[in-house]
Structure formats: C-alpha cells, structure tokens
Design an enzyme around this catalytic site. Structure first.
Site, short mmCIF file in Angstrom:
data_model
loop_
_atom_site.label_atom_id
_atom_site.label_comp_id
_atom_site.label_asym_id
_atom_site.label_seq_id
_atom_site.Cartn_x
_atom_site.Cartn_y
_atom_site.Cartn_z
CG HIS A 217 -1.06 -6.52 1.04
ND1 HIS A 217 -0.34 -5.50 1.60
CD2 HIS A 217 -0.77 -7.60 1.78
CE1 HIS A 217 0.32 -5.94 2.65
NE2 HIS A 217 0.09 -7.21 2.79
CE1 TYR A 221 2.34 -11.36 3.24
CE2 TYR A 221 0.49 -10.51 1.98
CZ TYR A 221 1.17 -10.64 3.18
OH TYR A 221 0.70 -10.02 4.29
CG HIS A 368 4.62 -1.03 6.68
ND1 HIS A 368 4.87 -1.99 7.63
CD2 HIS A 368 3.89 -1.64 5.72
CE1 HIS A 368 4.30 -3.13 7.27
NE2 HIS A 368 3.70 -2.94 6.11
CG PHE A 369 6.20 0.43 1.15
CD1 PHE A 369 7.21 0.61 0.24
CD2 PHE A 369 5.23 1.41 1.27
CE1 PHE A 369 7.29 1.76 -0.52
CE2 PHE A 369 5.30 2.57 0.52
CZ PHE A 369 6.32 2.74 -0.37
CG HIS A 370 11.15 2.29 1.55
ND1 HIS A 370 10.01 2.97 1.21
CD2 HIS A 370 11.98 2.46 0.49
CE1 HIS A 370 10.14 3.52 0.02
NE2 HIS A 370 11.34 3.23 -0.45
NE ARG A 431 3.05 6.70 0.46
CZ ARG A 431 2.62 5.56 -0.05
NH1 ARG A 431 1.48 5.05 0.33
NH2 ARG A 431 3.32 4.90 -0.94
NE ARG A 432 1.90 7.85 -3.20
CZ ARG A 432 0.91 7.39 -2.45
NH1 ARG A 432 0.07 8.23 -1.88
NH2 ARG A 432 0.75 6.11 -2.26
#
Lengths: 542, 162
Positions: A217, A221, A368-370, A431-432
């Site tokens: 995580h 940042y 979300h992370f894209h 996913r995946r």
C-alpha cells in the site's frame, strides 16, 4: 537553471520511464482485448499472465520510480540552487535500474516467471525475476541517499533557513520509499530467493503476504509523491496563483511519511493468517492516511481560487470561470482532482472491511487502483514532463493544443476504462482472468462492459502516443533563452518554520515506530507459529 | 472541511464495525497431509449440519478446481465456511453475496454468513493461482431450508456435485 550534466541525467530517467510506460500500456490494452468478447478464448493463457506480469512490474516499479528519481534530481538542483552532488552515483543508480529491469524482464518474456508483480508465493518463478527487482530497488536506494546528501549539504551552508518546500517534499518521498521497499525486500531476500535459488523447498505463504502488504500500500503513496509535489510547487505558479499555505504542505508530506506504512494489512482483510484485531488497527490507520489527502485537496483548491481571483474572477463561483482553462497544467490538475475524488471515495469503501467483502479481489479493485494511479497520479506525471521539458531540452514546447487533446483523451479514456470495472466488480466479476465464459447466463450481461473498457483502453493508447509525440516535437523545436525556473510562491513568504517541519528525525522515528508496532506483532506471531511453511510450487512445470 | 468529512466517515465506519468482522482466528494446517487425515479429508468436505442447527461448509481449493465443485447451502440458516488450499494461494467470492475468502496454504480460513433466498450462484477463484486460474469456477446452490433438510437428511455431508 539545470546544468547540462543534470539535464542529460534527468532526460535519461524520463525517457526510459515513458518508454516502459508505453510498452506496458500496450500490453495492458492487449490484455483487455484478449479477455473481452471481441476475442476467442486465448489458447495459451500463460501468454496472458506473462503480459500481466510485465505490465504490472513496469507500471508499478520501473515507471513511477524513474519519474520520481528524475523529478527528484531536477528538484534538488532547481530548488536548492546548487549543483547536484553525486552525479556519477546517480548514473550508477540509473545503470542498476536498467540492469535490474533487463534482468527481471528476460525471464518474464520467456515465460519463466509469470507470477505477476505481486509474486504470490508459494508459487515461485525464475530467480532472475526477483534478482532483477532487487537490483532496481538497490538502484533506487542510491537515489534516496543522494537526496538526503544533497539536502544535508544545503542545510550546512544555510544553517537555520527553511528548507525550500519542493526539496522538503522530495526528500520526504525518498525516505518514504526507502522504508516502503523494506517489506518486499525482506520477502524476496529471506523468503523467496532462498527457494528460487534451490536452497530451500518450503515457504510461509501467509508471512510472505504480510511482508508484501507492508510495501503494497505504501508504494501507492510513493507513486503519489511526484503528483502531490506538483500540486503544491508547480500548479499555483503555472496558473498564476499563490500557494495558500506552505506549512499545510509540509504537514501533509510528513503525515504521509508516518501513516503510509502501518496500514498495508487492509489488503489482507479476507486472509486467514492475520487476526481481526490487527485488521481493525490497520483499517483505522487507513482512515488516518486520508487526512493528508483531504488537507491537500483543501489547500490546492484554495490556491487555485487565489489564481481565479487574481485573474479577475468574482463571486462565490465566478473565480472558476476565470481560471486559465487553456493551460495544460490547469486541465491536468482539474482532471486529477476529479479522478482522485472518485478513486478516494472508492478507497474509503475498500477500507471499511464490511464493504470490502463485496468487492475484494473483484474487478472493482482493478478499477480503483487504475483510477488512482493511472488516472489521478499519472496525468500529473504528464503535466510535470510538460512543465520541465523546456528546461531539459532548452527548446520551446509549443504544441499546447496537442497537450490539451492528450490530457482530455487520457481523462475520458481512464473513466471509460475504470467505471465499468467498478460496476462489474460489484456484480462479482473476479480479477486476473485470461478469459470469461460469456455464454454463461450469469456472465453474459457483463460482456458489454468488458467491451466498453477495451474501447476506453484505445483512447488511453492514443493519448500516450500523443504524449510521446509532444515530447519528441519538444526536442526538435527552436532553441529559446530560458527564463529562470520558478516554483510556486506561498501567500505568506516562508521566513521561519518550526524545526519539526524543517527536518525529518521526528517523523522517521514515528514512521519506523508505528510500522514496528503494527507489523511487529503479526510478523513475530507468524514466525513463532509452528507448521506454517508449505511446499513451494514452481510457476512453470517442465 | 476535510476533517469534518473524515469524522463523519469514521463514525459511519465505527458503527458498521460492530456489526460484523472479517476472518478472525488464526488456525494452521499442513497442506501436504490434508487428504490423508483430519478435517479436510475428502469424505468430510461439503455441507454438514451441526448439532445447533447451523451449517458448516468445508471446501478445499487446489489448482484448478474446488472440492466440492458445487456447494449446497440452505436459506435462513447460519452458514460457516471453513476452507483451505492444498497448494498455492487461492480465494473465492460468491457473486451477489458478501462471501469473500482468501485461501492461503498452511492456514484455515473461516467466514460466517447467511443466505436469504434460493439461487444458483457462481463461485470463481479470485486470486491468481497459475496459468489455469481462469478455469477455476465452482457453483453454489442455495435451496429452501426445508429442501435442504430433505436432501441432507441422514447424510453426514452433502453437496450438489452430480
């Protein structure tokens, strides 16, 4: 002014970063095509996972690392107004990153390490994949050291003066990365490599996941750092405003340092090897890490409002219309905030573990992370490159219309890709997956959304090609006499800052202390448990 | 402004928190001997009715299928999943429900839930487990409580594998 030596160094970092980015982007789009209803089931799914491994490793490690490093060198010289110390070491560090990338990608392209960038032990791929990643990280540690050395040399010569904000933030990012990378480094060095090299045949998969979550995580940042630095020190200047508060910026950066690490287990909410007490702790700390982002959104909105009012905007909302919307930096920061807003709201949902039950490991998470990384963060990488390019090439960057088109395409493309992902994620699409059985009645209604994401991906590829085109044209344009490079100026000149916001000792102590508290117990507990090591499974069966 | 938003968010979060918990206790098991002895031998997999009327479903994930491949569960009954992996990391979610579990070899995962209405649901493996990952789908058949009792009656373990 950047020296010629630094210019070459920074350009090398940026070009390698953007080359890796373009390649990985094309692979990503290929994956969306393969698993969409537009293509038959792939006959060899191993090729798909090979591509996912390359896409993830390039996008998560190589691309943001090189951007942060190149930007960091630029800041060190431009903000401290002193020649970069350790140019040779910087090239050595760059060399290690290149060597590591090649070492890691060779087995991946041969299909010997299709384990994704998140490794997944007890699955074990070819040792050179992990060795390559270690080399990349070691190379980046040299950069961390150089950032610290440059700052300390400046401090010696300017005793008592406030460290320029860009450098303060930059060094915060460097220290953040150093400690972030320790989790994955321990996993690779102590757990995976002994098995990959054949010295051991068992591995504690649960403990490995705990180590990796430490990195997984906080690395986000670290990706975020160049973007947030640009928010504070480039955006207000580029749009003709002032930075609303220098102190708020410093507080945000040190809070990231403190709260980025002790939260990683929110990736393990559904895992059996961590107790629910620790999961709750990490959920609470995850809530805390939203504070620096909320502070940033407030400060930057205020800074942008100042720009609008300085340009003659009146009334409660009139300043928005008065903003320089034709300026690529203005466009980029607006798009970035929209995506950060949606992505951040999604993140709060992930953090609340009852809600996470619905979407953990579904396409929601991919969305979300894209949206956060590919959207809010990377769009500012583009803006950083546009802002710095004339100072790197000594030539004008004139294709402003192309830049705007590029940013619009990226923004729309990213929304078209990630919104349907969020939606099918809620419906439970995992996913995946290399392929889906769209003839199945439960999956058939989701087919159209997968096709839509493929179209969004095309927009992203087009945008990336435009981006490269703008930069190449920048190398071919006319030479110009450069004005001095300026960072934003705060509303109130920074004459004095408290020691705590001018140095890192306290924050590093907190960062390490909190990580030890929040990770020490579960790690010690798992290490003390008997019978947790399981047989390793080679990723390739010969 | 930001802080207020955060506090509201945290309150909502806290109140939700007491309602349910993620997987909690840490239990270990040796994946190399799963099939020979203990809770996860093949004859013990599937749904079993506990003395208190709740149902325990035992599942094993291995590359690239779940055992059993079709889970039979009743409506309106507390259901506890107990699951583990025989080889690499797997996981599963049951579409349209809250059920979401990671299977890490060496550890036993538990998850408590209740199903509201009869349905045929999909249960894919949702964690990358190797080249065959995309083939790894199981199914869940939620049947009316009475129907479940009829099918489970007298049997130690029941599933909908045909």
């Amino acid at each position: 002014m950047l020296s010629n030596g630094s210019r070459r160094l920074i350009l090398a970092h940026f070009w390698l970063a953007f080359a890796a980015f373009l390649l990985a982007l094309v692979l990503g789009e290929w994956q969306m095509y393969i698993r969409s209803p537009l293509h038959d089931w792939i006959s060899n799914p191993e090729l798909y996972y090979r591509a996912v491994t390359a896409h993830g490793s390039a996008m998560a490690y190589v691309f943001p690392l090189l951007v942060a490093m190149g930007f960091g060198y630029a800041i060190a010289e431009l903000a401290l107004k002193q020649p970069l110390i350790g140019l040779r070491w910087a090239w050595a560090s760059f060399g290690l990153v290149v060597l590591g990338t090649v070492t890691a990608m060779a087995p991946v392209s041969m299909g010997l390490a299709s384990v994704l960038y998140t490794f997944y032990p007890p699955m074990i791929g070819n040792a050179f994949f992990y060795i390559g990643i270690v080399l990349v990280v070691v190379g980046s540690w040299i950069w961390v050291a150089l950032m610290g050395i440059n700052l300390n040399a400046w401090k010696k010569a300017h005793s008592g003066e406030p460290v320029p904000l860009p450098m303060f933030a930059n060094v915060a990012g460097a220290y953040l990365w150093a400690w972030t990378s320790v989790g994955a480094a321990m996993e690779i060095l102590f757990q995976i490599l002994p098995v990959a090299l054949g010295f051991k045949s068992t591995i504690d998969a649960g403990l490995a996941r705990v180590f990796f979550s430490w990195t997984l995580h906080a690395i986000v940042y670290f990706w975020l750092m160049p973007t947030y630095i640009a928010f504070y020190v480039l955006v207000p200047r580029a749009i003709g405003g002032r930075l609303y508060s220098d102190a708020m910026a410093r507080i945000s950066f040190v809070l990231f340092l403190v709260f980025s690490m002790p939260i990683g287990m929110h990736h393990l909410f559904q895992d059996p090897q961590v107790g629910s007490g620790m999961k709750f702790m990490h959920a609470v700390f995850t809530a805390m890490v939203s504070v620096p982002t909320l502070l940033t959104i407030f400060t930057i909105c205020a800074s942008v409002e100042i720009a609008g009012r300085l340009r003659g905007g009146k009334g409660a909302l009139g300043w928005i219309a008065a903003l320089p919307w034709k300026n690529p930096m203005m466009l980029a920061v607006a798009f970035s905030f929209v995506m950060l807003g949606f992505g951040g709201a999604g993140g709060l949902i992930n953090m609340s573990y009852q809600l996470d039950f619905v979407i953990h490991n579904t396409q929601w998470v991919t969305g979300h992370f894209h949206l956060i990384f590919g959207g809010a963060i990377v769009i500012m990488y583009f803006a950083i490159a546009y802002d710095l390019w004339p100072h790197l090439t000594g030539r004008a960057l004139e294709s402003v219309r192309l830049m705007r088109a590029q940013l619009w395409l990226w923004f729309i493309g990213m929304l078209v890709v990630t919104f349907p992902w969020h939606f099918v994620g809620i419906l439970g699409m995992p996913r995946r997956m290399a392929y889906f059985d769209y003839s199945h009645p439960a999956l058939a209604p989701q087919a159209i959304y997968v096709t839509v994401t493929f179209v969004g991906g095309l927009l992203l590829v087009a945008s990336a090609v435009l981006f490269i085109l703008v930069l190449v044209r920048g190398h071919l344009a006319n030479r110009i006499t450069l004005p001095e490079f300026r960072f934003s100026t705060p509303v109130h000149a920074t004459t004095r800052v408290p020691v705590a916001l001018n140095s890192f000792a306290l924050w590093i102590a907190l960062m390490i202390g909190l990580t030890v508290v929040n990770y020490g117990f579960p790690i010690a507990q798992l290490m003390a448990l008997p019978q947790t090591s399981v047989p390793a499974v080679p990723s390739v069966v010969k | 402004m930001g802080i207020v938003a955060l506090l509201v968010g945290m309150m909502a979060y806290m109140s939700l928190h007491w309602a349910s918990m993620p997987p909690s206790r840490i239990e270990t098991i040796d994946p190399a001997t799963l099939h020979i002895a203990g809770e996860f031998v093949e004859a013990n997999l599937g749904s079993g009715v506990e003395p208190n009327g709740s149902v325990t479903v035992r599942v094993v994930g291995n590359r690239y299928s779940f055992t059993p491949q079709c889970l039979l569960v009743p409506t309106d009954t507390p259901v506890t999943f107990r699951a583990t992996s025989a080889d690499v990391v797997h996981g599963f979610n049951i579409a349209k429900t809250n059920v979401n579990v990671m299977l890490v070899p060496g550890y036993i995962a538990t998850f408590k839930t209740k199903f509201k209405e009869p349905a045929d649901l999909e249960m894919p493996c949702h964690e990358f487990c190797g080249v065959g990952h995309a083939t790894m789908w199981a199914h869940v058949k939620v049947v009316d409580k009475a129907e479940f009792e009829k099918q489970a009656g007298g049997k130690r373990r029941v599933s909908c594998v045909k």
